[in-house]
Design an enzyme around this catalytic site. Structure first.
Site, PDB file in Angstrom:
ATOM      1  N   PRO A  92     -45.883 -23.152  24.707  1.00  0.00           N
ATOM      2  CG  PRO A  92     -46.857 -21.306  23.679  1.00  0.00           C
ATOM      3  CD  PRO A  92     -45.718 -22.250  23.559  1.00  0.00           C
ATOM      4  CD  GLU A 119     -48.914 -19.029  14.652  1.00  0.00           C
ATOM      5  OE1 GLU A 119     -49.726 -19.538  15.440  1.00  0.00           O
ATOM      6  OE2 GLU A 119     -48.516 -17.848  14.744  1.00  0.00           O
ATOM      7  NE  ARG A 161     -29.863 -24.408  40.896  1.00  0.00           N
ATOM      8  CZ  ARG A 161     -30.429 -24.681  42.063  1.00  0.00           C
ATOM      9  NH1 ARG A 161     -31.492 -25.478  42.098  1.00  0.00           N
ATOM     10  NH2 ARG A 161     -29.948 -24.190  43.184  1.00  0.00           N
ATOM     11  CG  ASP A 176     -33.037 -24.807  45.387  1.00  0.00           C
ATOM     12  OD1 ASP A 176     -32.376 -23.978  46.028  1.00  0.00           O
ATOM     13  OD2 ASP A 176     -32.565 -25.506  44.471  1.00  0.00           O
TER      14      ASP A 176
END
Length: 273
Positions: A92, A119, A161, A176
């Site tokens: 993150p 962590e 893809r 897209d």
């Protein structure tokens, strides 16, 4: 493309055997190797974590098993003829994973994923392998998961893809959301298929007109409408010079105008008609 994934939950990666990714593997377009990190532990509990230096909650993944696991994956890959490895660290605290980054990674011949738990991984692991290959720390969103395996699945599907021959129609990803080119910083608009009337709801007449120019314009206008509604931040970062006259007209209708210096777009007080 070769993919290596080192994880303490190999079973989490089973979805790599289905859908487009699974078909790409079956055709030999993707060479996927999933490694169990615990194979490189030597105590009876197969320990992969320890308490953090400096104190604090949670546990940190140890350097030793990660180092041996990555060395082994690299050795296997080189022996098989792979080249140009890149480490992808889902976290993150990484850079946002975007379509642009997916395109960049799709051009790499070998990706090594290191999904962490607890962590995270001792920082020295990333620092060590950054001396041997590029290291991408990537985040799939502003939230925290229990582990990085789900992020591996997200990144793999987005990247796979884009590989030649994976999609049935090579042009499928051109329009897209976020696709480089005309769709950069825009969301794809609504799509429709048969029947033309469903529960009293018609499809837009322009899509039945056969006029390719009008259809293309309608689709782009709808992309602006959806982006303005759902992701106005994307429009705010667009350079005004990147839009043509028709783009400017629809943006004006939607309540946007160029900034004072004419570089970027900002919200105006106009109301959509």
């Amino acid at each position: 493309m070769r993919l290596d994934v080192v994880t303490i939950f190999p079973e989490y990666l089973e979805p790599l055997n289905v859908s487009l990714v699974g078909k790409a593997r079956a055709r030999g377009q993707l060479d996927v190797h999933v490694h169990d990190l615990r194979e490189w532990t030597y105590d009876r509990h197969n320990t992969v974590d320890d308490t953090p230096y400096g104190g604090g909650p949670g546990m940190v993944m140890k350097t030793e098993p990660w180092g041996e696991a990555l060395d082994s994956a690299l050795a296997d890959g080189y022996e098989a003829g792979a080249h140009g490895p890149v480490m992808v660290v889902p976290t993150p605290s990484g850079r946002p994973f975007t379509q642009e980054l997916a395109v960049e990674l799709s051009e790499r011949p070998w990706l090594i994923f290191t999904p962490a738990r607890y962590e995270g991984i001792d920082r020295r692991v990333m620092d060590e392998y950054a001396t041997r290959m590029p290291v991408y720390e990537v985040s799939i969103g502003d939230y925290v998961l229990a582990g990085g395996e789900a992020a591996v699945l997200v990144v793999t599907e987005a990247v796979a893809r884009l590989l030649p021959g994976v999609l049935g129609n090579a042009e499928s990803h051109r329009d897209d959301s976020f696709a480089p080119g005309e769709m950069a910083n825009l969301l794809e608009g609504p799509v429709y298929t048969k029947p033309p009337v469903w529960r009293g709801r018609d499809i837009p007449e322009v899509l039945l007109s056969g006029h390719h120019g009008k259809i293309a314009r309608w689709r782009r206008d709808e992309a602006f409408r959806r982006t303005a509604q759902n992701r106005p931040d994307l429009i705010e970062r667009c350079e005004a010079a990147g839009f043509d006259k028709k783009d400017r007209e629809i943006l004006s209708v939607l309540g946007w105008q160029p900034s004072a210096d004419g570089r970027f777009w900002r919200r105006a007080q106009a109301v959509e008609e």
